[in-house]
Design a protein around this motif. Structure first.
Motif, PDB file in Angstrom:
ATOM      1  N   LEU A 170       0.694  -1.091   0.028  1.00 40.81           N
ATOM      2  CA  LEU A 170      -0.071   0.114  -0.078  1.00 40.81           C
ATOM      3  C   LEU A 170       0.969   1.193   0.001  1.00 40.81           C
ATOM      4  O   LEU A 170       0.528   2.167  -0.873  1.00 40.81           O
ATOM      5  CB  LEU A 170      -0.991   0.065   1.222  1.00 40.81           C
ATOM      6  N   HIS A 175       2.148   1.909  -3.298  1.00 49.10           N
ATOM      7  CA  HIS A 175       1.067   2.337  -4.328  1.00 49.10           C
ATOM      8  C   HIS A 175       0.758   3.949  -4.127  1.00 49.10           C
ATOM      9  O   HIS A 175       0.757   4.855  -4.960  1.00 49.10           O
ATOM     10  CB  HIS A 175      -0.053   1.846  -4.084  1.00 49.10           C
ATOM     11  N   LEU A 186      -2.542  -3.742  -6.465  1.00 48.65           N
ATOM     12  CA  LEU A 186      -3.269  -4.153  -5.043  1.00 48.65           C
ATOM     13  C   LEU A 186      -4.479  -5.110  -5.215  1.00 48.65           C
ATOM     14  O   LEU A 186      -4.865  -5.844  -4.440  1.00 48.65           O
ATOM     15  CB  LEU A 186      -3.737  -2.784  -4.715  1.00 48.65           C
TER      16      LEU A 186
END
Length: 225
Positions: free
Chosen positions: A174, A177, A187
């Motif tokens: 995460l 990202h 994801l």
């Protein structure tokens, strides 16, 4: 059917919760808001994205000890997050027990609306200047367990489902990202459940339940050779 009967039927329809399920309006809160999207869709508009643990409740506010700033100003070590009160579109504080860990996409309180503070309920209010608010109108919060998160993370997750069936996703992924190094498709692949792996897990649990009498209890003393 007369206009009066039509009006009565409409009221009963709304009271029983039979309104059109295609609407974007929040069906689980007293507020009225449109669904803003999954975590990945709302993250860019957040003033602060942090990983932290709840340390205390104060009325409708929760204090968080920050473990990591994932996006935004990085000088904070603790923040106060204001949650549900009145008709504010925010999640209930009971959903954030002391000790639980979360990744939150927060908005900064830089001005207060009129009647934001009620002196008769000083611990229940809109919030204080320079604190933070958490919305319930999208996937603004993900629960953290160890080094992973789960929740309404990716596009395509059903609206208003904050605990979907998914594989927990690594916080490292995460973070990548949010920094622009990993696309949302990565994801999605990480969060997608493997049906075969899930079936194997369920079958294994079922088998172990049938073998309870064959398992040695930890509390039983071992027999010397």
């Amino acid at each position: 059917m007369s206009i009066h009967l039509i009006a009565v039927a409409a009221l009963l329809w709304a009271h029983l919760g039979l309104a059109d399920e295609s609407t974007n309006e929040n069906p689980i809160a007293a507020c009225s808001c449109l669904w803003q999207g999954s975590f990945t869709e709302v993250a860019n508009d957040a003033d602060l994205i942090m990983l932290g643990a709840v340390t205390e409740h104060r009325g409708n506010a929760a204090d968080f000890a920050i473990e990591e700033i994932l996006l935004g100003p990085d000088w904070h070590t603790n923040v106060r997050v204001w949650l549900k009160a009145r008709d504010y579109c925010r999640p209930d504080i009971e959903n954030f027990p002391v000790g639980s860990r979360w990744v939150l996409a927060l908005q900064h309180i830089d001005k207060l609306p009129q009647n934001a503070f009620d002196p008769s309920t000083p611990n229940i209010s809109y919030g204080r200047l320079d604190d933070w608010v958490l919305s319930s109108c999208g996937g603004y919060f993900l629960q953290a367990h160890g080094g992973t998160v789960s929740g309404n993370l990716i596009p395509g997750t059903p609206r208003w489902d904050f605990d979907p069936d998914m594989n927990p996703v690594l916080i490292d992924l995460l973070r990548s990202h949010l920094l622009g190094n990993v696309g949302v498709e990565t994801l999605k692949n990480a969060a997608q459940e493997d049906p075969e792996a899930r079936a194997l897990m369920l079958n294994t649990r079922s088998f172990l339940r049938g073998q309870d009498t064959l398992l040695i209890e930890d509390s039983e003393p071992s027999t010397p050779p």
